[in-house]
Scaffold this motif. Structure first.
Motif, short mmCIF file in Angstrom:
data_model
loop_
_atom_site.label_atom_id
_atom_site.label_comp_id
_atom_site.label_asym_id
_atom_site.label_seq_id
_atom_site.Cartn_x
_atom_site.Cartn_y
_atom_site.Cartn_z
N ASP A 1 -44.17 -17.80 -8.81
CA ASP A 1 -43.54 -18.33 -7.47
C ASP A 1 -43.28 -19.70 -7.66
O ASP A 1 -44.08 -20.48 -8.29
CB ASP A 1 -44.66 -18.21 -6.40
N ILE A 2 -41.94 -20.10 -7.54
CA ILE A 2 -41.49 -21.53 -7.86
C ILE A 2 -41.43 -22.01 -6.33
O ILE A 2 -40.77 -21.77 -5.47
CB ILE A 2 -39.89 -21.57 -8.22
N PHE A 3 -42.48 -22.97 -6.06
CA PHE A 3 -42.47 -23.46 -4.51
C PHE A 3 -41.86 -25.07 -4.84
O PHE A 3 -41.97 -25.74 -5.60
CB PHE A 3 -44.01 -23.87 -4.54
N THR A 4 -40.84 -25.23 -3.89
CA THR A 4 -40.15 -26.28 -3.67
C THR A 4 -40.01 -26.96 -2.37
O THR A 4 -40.65 -26.58 -1.51
CB THR A 4 -38.84 -26.06 -4.65
N ASP A 5 -38.94 -27.77 -2.14
CA ASP A 5 -39.00 -28.42 -0.78
C ASP A 5 -37.58 -27.70 -0.04
O ASP A 5 -37.29 -28.35 0.93
CB ASP A 5 -38.59 -30.07 -1.07
N VAL A 6 -37.16 -26.79 -0.42
CA VAL A 6 -36.00 -25.82 0.34
C VAL A 6 -36.87 -24.36 0.41
O VAL A 6 -37.66 -24.06 -0.15
CB VAL A 6 -34.69 -25.82 -0.20
N ASP A 7 -36.13 -23.55 1.39
CA ASP A 7 -36.72 -22.40 1.84
C ASP A 7 -36.56 -21.27 0.77
O ASP A 7 -37.20 -20.29 0.55
CB ASP A 7 -36.17 -21.86 3.12
N GLY A 8 -35.68 -21.57 -0.26
CA GLY A 8 -35.29 -20.59 -1.18
C GLY A 8 -33.95 -21.07 -1.86
O GLY A 8 -33.47 -22.10 -1.85
N ILE A 9 -33.39 -20.02 -2.25
CA ILE A 9 -32.14 -20.23 -2.99
C ILE A 9 -31.16 -20.04 -1.85
O ILE A 9 -31.08 -18.69 -1.21
CB ILE A 9 -31.99 -18.94 -4.11
N LEU A 10 -30.05 -21.09 -1.82
CA LEU A 10 -29.32 -21.00 -0.88
C LEU A 10 -27.79 -20.79 -1.32
O LEU A 10 -27.74 -20.83 -2.43
CB LEU A 10 -29.26 -22.35 0.09
N THR A 11 -26.54 -20.64 -0.54
CA THR A 11 -25.33 -20.27 -0.85
C THR A 11 -24.88 -21.70 -1.40
O THR A 11 -23.90 -21.45 -2.07
CB THR A 11 -24.69 -19.85 0.23
N ALA A 12 -25.39 -22.83 -1.26
CA ALA A 12 -25.05 -24.14 -1.96
C ALA A 12 -26.21 -24.97 -1.84
O ALA A 12 -27.04 -24.79 -1.09
CB ALA A 12 -23.66 -24.58 -1.19
N ASP A 13 -25.99 -26.27 -2.13
CA ASP A 13 -27.03 -27.34 -2.23
C ASP A 13 -27.10 -27.65 -0.69
O ASP A 13 -25.94 -28.15 -0.28
CB ASP A 13 -26.60 -28.47 -3.11
N PRO A 14 -28.13 -27.49 -0.09
CA PRO A 14 -28.17 -27.87 1.16
C PRO A 14 -28.13 -29.44 1.71
O PRO A 14 -27.91 -30.06 2.76
CB PRO A 14 -29.76 -27.14 1.84
#
Ligand code: ADP
Ligand code: ASP
Ligand code: MG
Length: 407
Positions: A175-188
């Protein structure tokens, strides 16, 4: 023993509030009864006392006089402090936990200080601790050589530590926990309506990561894929499921999978375009140019070779050296610094007509000049000026309908 590896990035451990979110995820995972290895990054971002960039700034003021070996000693402290701080919080909450450096956790690397490669993971110290019911907190981003020298794995390398430990322990999931909800279609940070992907294949995210999507380190994907351990990229600050990364065949059968021509976009800044033309069409121009780059350790990208000359790109920091080498050879190179490489990525674009037409239309309709392009089975790259990068990403995101749930 069934094991989960959780990794928490810099912003996930930056302050008391976020470390309590980390605690929450650890408590939840312990309820599954699996053994738990927690990999942490250094706390926070530049300016925070023990963040990697803050530590680097500490010696930058001395004109970068420190050798790579000593720089690794310094940088490794950030993750060690973070591991000790989290362990203290866990112990205070009555959770038995032990902190280990990367080396103590058995991560053995070569001696390329600053970008060491993991040669082997020997989890001999971890296993008995897990058997004892302890949470094993490991300092990410670091290892040690056989001789006991401390090394670091390259920026973003805590993901690699987590993947290597997950592979060695045959973990059920990383589990890679980070500051976005997951992998997105581009850098949010750039594309505001970027959408979370529920499931992606190792190949898709490997391609996105190696083209600049820094949500996960490309080496971590490579290691997890080789070992067949599923990865989830998820937010420390929510209880969402995040994005599952698995083999393509398995990804396709998961809920949330959509057949897609384009999966997502990625980008790199800091690129310089170099063009060398020959008046006489000298046949060995190409050879002279690329030999000079190779002999001087300058890596080249986006290469177009034509009878009349060559176009290629280098990193901005290599541009002056590249230009002077070319001038020494008698060429008059055109140098265009401040470019960005935008990548349109998707396993489904292979053999699909009209993808390039859509890219050209999306960019030219916004008066964005394509300086150069190249393609493979799964990626189309376009080089644009840096100030066109954000509008280019937005235009392409809209053109391929990436903001829509099903394409
Ligand atoms: P961590 O410190 O947790 O490792 P990083 O800053 O290395 O976090 O990576 C997370 C960041 O990656 C996000 O904040 C986001 O801006 C960026 N990012 C770039 N591309 C993507 C993408 N396709 N999906 C999600 N995040 C992305
Ligand atoms: N702290 C290291 C970095 O900032 C490693 C990581 O965060 O993954 O690059
Ligand atoms: Mg990271």
């Amino acid at each position: 023993m069934n094991v989960t590896v959780q990794k928490f990035g810099g912003t996930s451990v930056s302050d008391e509030r976020s470390r309590h979110r980390v605690l929450h995820h650890i408590v939840r995972e312990r309820e599954t009864g699996r053994g738990l290895v927690v990999v942490v990054s250094a706390m926070g971002r530049r300016g925070d006392p023990y963040a990697t960039d803050t530590l680097l700034d500490l010696v930058r003021t001395n004109g970068n006089a420190l050798s790579d070996r000593e720089k690794d000693l310094l940088l490794s402290c950030g993750e060690i402090i973070s591991a000790a701080a989290l362990t203290s919080l866990l112990n205070a909450e009555g959770i038995p936990a032990v902190a280990l450096t990367g080396g103590q956790a058995g991560i053995i690397t070569d001696a390329r200080f600053g970008s060491a490669r993991i040669l082997e993971v020997r989890p001999t110290a971890i296993q008995p601790l897990l058997d004892d019911g302890k949470v094993v907190v490991v300092a990410g981003f670091q290892g040690r050589t056989e001789e006991g020298e401390i090394t670091t794995l390259g920026r973003g390398g805590s993901d690699t530590s987590a993947a290597a430990l997950g592979a060695a322990l045959n973990a059920a999931v990383i589990d890679i926990f980070t500051d976005v909800d997951g992998i997105l279609t581009a850098d949010p940070r750039i594309v505001k309506d970027a959408r979370q992907l529920p499931v992606v294949s190792y190949e898709e995210i490997s391609n996105m990561a190696s083209n600049g999507a820094k949500v996960i380190h490309p080496r971590a994907v490579e290691i997890a894929m080789k070992a067949g351990v599923p990865v989830r990229v998820r937010s420390t600050f929510s209880d969402g499921e995040g994005t599952l990364v698995t083999y393509s065949e398995s990804a396709r059968s998961r809920p949330g999978w959509t057949d897609r021509t384009v999966t997502g976009l990625a980008h790199f800044l800091g690129v310089t375009q170099i063009s060398v033309e020959s008046d006489q069409g000298a046949s060995d121009l190409q050879l002279q140019v690329f030999r000079a780059m190779a002999m001087n350790g300058i890596s080249v990208d986006l290469i177009n070779v034509m009878p009349s000359g060559v176009h290629y790109t280098v990193k901005d920091q290599d541009a002056d050296k590249a230009a002077s080498l070319l001038r020494d050879l008698g060429f008059r190179p055109k140098i265009r610094p401040g470019c960005a490489k935008v990548s349109v990525i998707g396993g489904g674009m292979n053999g699909e007509p009209g993808v390039m037409a859509k890219i050209v239309e999306a960019l030219t309709s916004r008066q964005i000049t394509i300086l150069q392009s190249a393609d493979s089975n799964t990626t189309i790259w376009v080089l644009v000026s840096e100030h066109d990068m954000a509008p280019a990403l937005e235009a392409l995101h809209a053109a391929f309908g990436l903001h829509l749930a099903a394409q």
